[in-house]
Design a protein around this motif. Structure first.
Motif, short mmCIF file in Angstrom:
data_model
loop_
_atom_site.label_atom_id
_atom_site.label_comp_id
_atom_site.label_asym_id
_atom_site.label_seq_id
_atom_site.Cartn_x
_atom_site.Cartn_y
_atom_site.Cartn_z
N LYS A 280 0.98 -1.07 0.02
CA LYS A 280 0.01 -0.04 0.09
C LYS A 280 0.77 1.45 0.05
O LYS A 280 1.87 1.19 0.66
CB LYS A 280 -0.82 0.02 1.31
N CYS A 281 0.41 2.23 -0.84
CA CYS A 281 1.51 3.33 -0.76
C CYS A 281 0.51 4.54 -1.09
O CYS A 281 -0.70 4.33 -1.84
CB CYS A 281 2.47 3.25 -1.93
N TYR B 48 4.81 7.54 -2.77
CA TYR B 48 5.63 7.83 -1.52
C TYR B 48 5.04 7.01 -0.52
O TYR B 48 3.80 6.65 -0.61
CB TYR B 48 5.85 9.08 -1.30
N ALA B 49 5.69 6.81 0.72
CA ALA B 49 5.01 6.47 1.92
C ALA B 49 4.28 4.97 1.76
O ALA B 49 3.21 4.76 2.10
CB ALA B 49 4.13 7.44 2.57
N GLU C 130 -4.41 6.67 -2.14
CA GLU C 130 -3.52 5.43 -1.88
C GLU C 130 -4.05 4.43 -3.04
O GLU C 130 -5.00 4.33 -3.59
CB GLU C 130 -3.85 4.98 -0.69
N ILE C 131 -2.94 3.68 -3.28
CA ILE C 131 -3.10 2.28 -4.30
C ILE C 131 -2.82 1.36 -3.36
O ILE C 131 -1.82 1.33 -2.55
CB ILE C 131 -2.41 2.86 -5.54
N LEU C 132 -3.13 0.06 -3.91
CA LEU C 132 -2.37 -1.29 -3.46
C LEU C 132 -2.05 -1.89 -4.81
O LEU C 132 -2.46 -2.15 -5.75
CB LEU C 132 -3.88 -2.04 -2.88
N TYR D 190 10.30 1.95 -5.53
CA TYR D 190 8.91 2.61 -5.80
C TYR D 190 8.72 3.87 -5.80
O TYR D 190 7.75 4.38 -6.58
CB TYR D 190 8.10 1.69 -4.87
N THR D 191 9.56 4.81 -5.03
CA THR D 191 9.45 6.18 -5.11
C THR D 191 9.75 6.95 -6.73
O THR D 191 9.80 7.99 -6.79
CB THR D 191 10.12 6.99 -4.10
N ASP D 192 10.41 5.87 -7.60
CA ASP D 192 10.94 6.24 -8.81
C ASP D 192 9.86 6.19 -9.71
O ASP D 192 10.09 6.33 -11.02
CB ASP D 192 12.11 5.40 -9.47
N TYR D 193 8.63 5.79 -9.37
CA TYR D 193 7.39 5.71 -10.29
C TYR D 193 6.31 6.59 -10.03
O TYR D 193 6.17 7.27 -9.09
CB TYR D 193 6.83 4.28 -9.85
N LEU D 194 5.66 6.68 -11.02
CA LEU D 194 4.25 7.61 -11.11
C LEU D 194 3.24 6.71 -11.35
O LEU D 194 3.29 5.68 -12.13
CB LEU D 194 4.41 8.73 -12.21
N TRP D 195 1.88 7.01 -10.59
CA TRP D 195 0.81 6.45 -10.98
C TRP D 195 -0.21 7.24 -11.98
O TRP D 195 -0.40 8.53 -11.30
CB TRP D 195 0.19 5.85 -9.71
#
Length: 86
Positions: free
Chosen positions: A7-8, A17-18, A35-37, A49-54
Motif C-alpha cells: 500500500k502506498c 511515496y510512503a 492511496e493504491i494497492l 517504488y518512489t521512482d514511479y508515477l501512477w
C-alpha cells in the motif's frame, strides 16, 4: 506474500511515496483516494517504488529529477559554531 499487499500514497503529481506491506485485514475499504494497492512489486522493474508515477491505471518509471543546486551541509564544530559547506 500471502495475505499481504503493498500500500502506498500517491502525490498530486502521481509520484508514489510512503509505501509498505500491509496485511489485508487492516487495509481500509474503500481506500482513501490518494492511496493504491499493489498485489506484488513485479511492476517495479527499475529502481525503488518512489521512482514511479501512477497515472490512475499504470505505473510509469520516471525517477525524480535531481535538484539544480545541492543543499548546503551544516556541521557543528567542537566549539559549538556552525559551519556551512556548499
Amino acid at each position: 506474500m500471502k495475505h499481504f499487499k503493498f500500500k502506498c500514497k500517491v502525490c498530486s503529481d502521481g509520484r508514489l511515496y510512503a509505501g509498505g506491506w500491509c496485511h489485508e485485514s487492516v487495509i481500509p475499504n474503500p481506500l482513501p483516494p490518494d492511496e493504491i494497492l499493489l498485489d506484488d512489486l513485479s511492476g517495479i522493474t527499475h529502481g525503488f517504488y518512489t521512482d514511479y508515477l501512477w497515472d490512475g491505471e499504470n505505473l510509469i518509471y520516471r525517477p525524480p529529477e535531481p535538484s539544480a543546486e545541492p543543499a548546503p551541509t551544516v556541521q557543528t564544530s567542537d566549539d559549538g559554531t556552525e559551519v556551512t559547506y556548499t
